[in-house]
Design an enzyme around this catalytic site. Structure first.
Site, short mmCIF file in Angstrom:
data_model
loop_
_atom_site.label_atom_id
_atom_site.label_comp_id
_atom_site.label_asym_id
_atom_site.label_seq_id
_atom_site.Cartn_x
_atom_site.Cartn_y
_atom_site.Cartn_z
N LYS A 1 1.09 -1.24 0.44
CA LYS A 1 -0.11 0.04 0.12
C LYS A 1 0.78 1.41 -0.11
O LYS A 1 1.40 1.37 0.95
CB LYS A 1 -0.49 0.36 1.38
CG LYS A 1 -2.39 1.27 1.17
CD LYS A 1 -2.10 1.37 2.45
CE LYS A 1 -1.79 3.05 3.10
NZ LYS A 1 -1.62 4.09 1.98
N CYS B 1 13.62 11.16 6.30
CA CYS B 1 13.34 11.10 7.11
C CYS B 1 15.22 11.58 8.12
O CYS B 1 15.10 11.43 9.12
CB CYS B 1 13.27 9.71 7.53
SG CYS B 1 14.50 8.72 6.21
N GLU C 1 9.43 16.28 15.15
CA GLU C 1 9.55 16.52 13.40
C GLU C 1 9.06 17.96 12.59
O GLU C 1 7.99 17.58 13.21
CB GLU C 1 9.95 15.10 12.92
CG GLU C 1 10.36 14.96 11.28
CD GLU C 1 9.74 13.54 10.70
OE1 GLU C 1 8.68 12.75 10.79
OE2 GLU C 1 10.93 13.01 10.66
N GLU D 1 10.22 1.66 9.82
CA GLU D 1 11.59 2.84 10.02
C GLU D 1 10.30 3.82 10.60
O GLU D 1 9.45 4.23 9.09
CB GLU D 1 11.61 2.93 7.77
CG GLU D 1 12.31 1.51 8.32
CD GLU D 1 13.66 1.23 8.76
OE1 GLU D 1 14.27 2.50 8.87
OE2 GLU D 1 13.85 0.01 8.77
#
Ligand code: NAD
Length: 492
Positions: free
Chosen positions: A175, A284, A385, A250
Site C-alpha cells: 500500500k 526521514c 520532526e 522505519e
C-alpha cells in the site's frame, strides 16, 4: 487526467466500489490523475491473491536461484525505465527530478543484491548434545508481507522492503501513500514484465485509515513492513501486536549534524545544507538540527546563511532547481505552523520563515529555506520532526554537551559529525544514539549497508545482509538417527 487501476492477482482492476480519488501535482497545485480508492473488500482480495500465490508451485516451487534471476531481470527492466518513473515521481510528489533520477538509477542495485542473496539463504547443522539425533535449521519465508510506504521517496522505500521480501520467497501486498500512488502503479507493471507469477506482488491504493488498518490486522498477513511517521507507526505496532505479527518500523527522526571547531568549515556548510534543504527537508534523515561548537558559531552561521541563500527554489522538474515544493497541502500547513511555534518560543529566524511566493513558485506549495538560530534544546523546533526546509541551530561548548543535546530527543535515526580528529570521529560514532552516523559526509545510503532507527525511530533494519533476516523465520528440524525409539515411560 489519467485514470489508474490497481494490481491484484496479476490483473489490473478497479475497486469493488468503483471509487477513485485525485492525486495532485504539488508544483502546479492541481490534480493530474485518478487513483483507485480501495476499501476493506479490496484489501481482502489482494491478501487472498498473495496467499494463493505464496502456496502456488509457480512461486513456492521455484528454486531460490530462479527467484534470484527474476529479481535481477526486474532490476534490468527498472534500469531501462528509470527516467520515466523518476518523472512520474516528481510530478506526483514534487521532489526534485535530480534526486528522483539519482534514486531510480541506483535502485536496480537492491534487486541485483537481494537477487544474488536469494540462493545464499542457508540453514545450519547443530551438533546437538544428545546421541542419536540429527538437528538442522531451515530459513523459511513468512508468507504474505504487507508493505506500507510514505510519499517522500516512494519507490526507493518500497524497494527496501520488496527486494529482500521477495528474495526470501514471500509474497507482498503493497500500500503506497495516498500522495504518491501513481509511480507505484507504473512500477507494478515491471513485475509482470519480469515474469513474476500473478499475485506475488499486489498493489492496493487508498487511505491509511480506510485500508491500512485492515491490511495490518488481516489474519492472513504474516508480517508488516512499515515506513512513515512515528505516531502512525505506533498505531501499526499496536494493531500488529494483537495478532502477534512481526514488524519492521522505519519512522521519523530529528537528526543532529554536529560541527566541531576543528572541522573543514566549507565542507561542513555543504553537508548541513544538503542535510536539510536538498530534499526540502522531506526526508526521514533530514539533519534538522545543526549543533555548532561555540568558537566557530558566528563564522559558521554566517557562511551557512550565505550558502543557503543561493539555493534555487522552483519547478522540481528542472534539472537545476535545488529546493522544490512541499509534497502535500496538510504538510505545507504543518511546516508553516512549526515556523510560527519556533518564533513564539523565542528562536531567532535568520533566513526565510514564510511561504515562498517568488514568480517561479507559481501556485505551488513552497516554503522558503528557513534557519533559526539560538535555539534551545528544549524548544519544540529542536525536539519534533517538522519534515520541511527548516533548520534549528543550537550552540554547544563541549563534546560532552554535544552528545547530550544530540541524544536528547525521542528519536535516533541518524547523525552527522564534522571533524578532522579521528579520535573525535570514532568517539562520537560510539556515543551517538543513532542507527546511522556519518562523519564528514551526510545522507549516504547503500543497498549494502544496514539502515534503521534507534529509540522511537524504529525497529529492524533495511538494506545490507541483515535485512533479509527480517523476512525469514527459522525452523529447527530433529531427526532420530538411532533407529531406536525409546520407551516414553523411561526417562533418558
Ligand atoms: P504517514 O505515517 O502519514 O503515512 C505512511 C503510510 O502509512 C501511508 O501509506 C499512509 O497511508 C499509511 N497509514 C496512515 N495511517 C495508517 C493507519 N492507521 N494504518 C496503517 N497505515 C496507515 O507518513 P507520511 O506523512 O506519508 O511520511 C512522512 C513520515 O515518514 C515522516 O515522519 C518520516 O520521517 C517518515 N519516514 C521514515 C523513513 C525511514 O526510513 N525511517 C523514511 C521516509 C519517511
Amino acid at each position: 487526467m489519467k485514470t489508474y487501476r490497481m494490481l491484484i492477482g496479476g490483473a489490473w482492476v478497479e475497486t469493488e466500489s468503483g471509487q477513485t480519488f485525485e492525486t495532485e501535482n504539488p508544483f502546479l497545485g492541481k490534480p493530474w490523475a485518478a487513483i483507485p480508492r480501495a476499501g476493506a473488500a479490496d484489501v481482502d482480495r489482494a491478501v487472498a491473491a498473495a496467499r494463493a500465490a505464496f502456496a502456488a508451485p509457480s512461486w513456492r516451487g521455484l528454486s531460490a536461484s530462479a527467484r534470484g534471476a527474476l529479481l535481477r531481470r526486474f532490476a534490468d527492466l527498472l534500469a531501462e525505465d528509470a527516467e520515466r518513473l523518476a518523472q512520474i515521481e516528481t510530478r506526483d510528489n514534487g521532489k526534485l527530478i535530480a534526486e528522483m533520477r539519482a534514486q531510480l538509477r541506483y535502485m536496480p542495485q537492491w534487486y541485483h543484491y537481494f537477487g544474488g542473496l536469494a540462493d545464499k539463504i542457508e540453514g545450519r547443522v547443530i551438533p546437538i548434545d544428545k546421541p542419536g539425533v540429527f538437528n538442522f535449521t531451515r530459513e523459511e519465508p513468512l508468507g504474505v508481507v504487507a508493505a506500507i510506504t510514505p510519499w517522500n521517496s516512494p519507490l526507493m522505500l518500497a524497494t527496501w522492503k520488496l527486494a529482500p521480501a521477495l528474495a526470501a520467497g514471500n509474497t507482498v501486498v503493497w500500500k503506497p501513500s495516498e500522495y504518491s500512488s501513481a509511480s507505484a502503479l507504473e512500477f507494478g507493471e515491471l513485475f509482470e514484465k519480469a515474469g513474476f507469477p500473478p499475485g506475488v506482488v499486489n498493489i492496493v491504493t487508498g487511505f491509511g485509515n480506510e485500508i491500512g488498518e485492515r491490511l495490518v490486522s488481516h489474519p492472513h498477513v504474516a508480517k508488516v513492513a512499515f515506513t512513515g511517521g512515528d505516531r502512525t507507526g505506533q498505531g501499526v505496532y499496536e494493531l500488529a501486536a494483537r495478532s502477534i505479527k512481526p514488524v519492521t518500523l522505519e519512522l521519523g527522526g530529528k537528526s543532529a549534524n554536529i560541527v566541531f571547531d576543528d572541522a573543514k568549515l566549507d565542507d561542513a556548510v555543504k553537508g548541513v545544507v544538503s542535510g536539510i534543504f536538498a530534499a526540502t527537508g522531506q526526508t526521514c534523515i533530514a539533519g534538522s538540527r545543526a549543533l555548532v561548537h561555540r568558537p566557530i558559531y558566528d563564522e559558521f552561521v554566517s557562511k551557512l546563511v550565505a550558502f543557503a541563500q543561493t539555493a534555487r527554489i522552483g519547478d522540481p522538474s528542472m534539472d537545476d532547481t535545488q529546493v522544490g515544493p512541499i509534497t502535500t497541502r496538510p504538510q505545507l500547513s504543518k511546516v508553516l505552523d512549526y515556523i510560527e511555534i519556533a518564533k513564539s518560543e523565542g528562536a531567532r529566524c535568520v533566513l526565510g520563515g514564510q511561504r515562498a511566493t517568488a514568480a517561479q513558485c507559481g501556485d505551488g506549495w513552497f516554503v522558503e529555506p528557513t534557519i533559526f538560530v539560538d535555539v534551545k534544546p528544549s524548544m519544540r523546533i529542536a525536539q519534533e520532526e517538522v519534515f520541511g526546509p527548516v533548520l534549528a541551530i543550537i550552540p554547544f561548548e563541549t563534546e560532552e554537551e554535544a552528545v547530550e543535546i544530540a541524544n536528547g530527543t525521542v528519536y535516533g535515526l541518524a547523525a552527522g559529525v564534522w571533524t578532522t580528529s579521528i579520535e573525535r570521529a570514532l568517539g562520537m560514532s560510539q556515543r551517538l544514539e543513532a542507527g546511522t552516523v556519518w562523519v564528514n559526509t551526510y545522507r549516504a545510503t547503500s543497498y549494502m549497508s544496514p539502515f534503521g532507527g534507534y529509540k522511537r525511530s524504529g525497529i529492524g533494519r533495511e538494506s545490507g545482509l541483515s535485512a533479509i533476516r527480517e523476512y525469514l523465520q527459522e525452523k529447527s528440524v530433529w531427526i532420530d538417527i538411532s533407529g531406536n525409539v525409546p520407551n516414553p515411560f523411561v526417562q533418558r
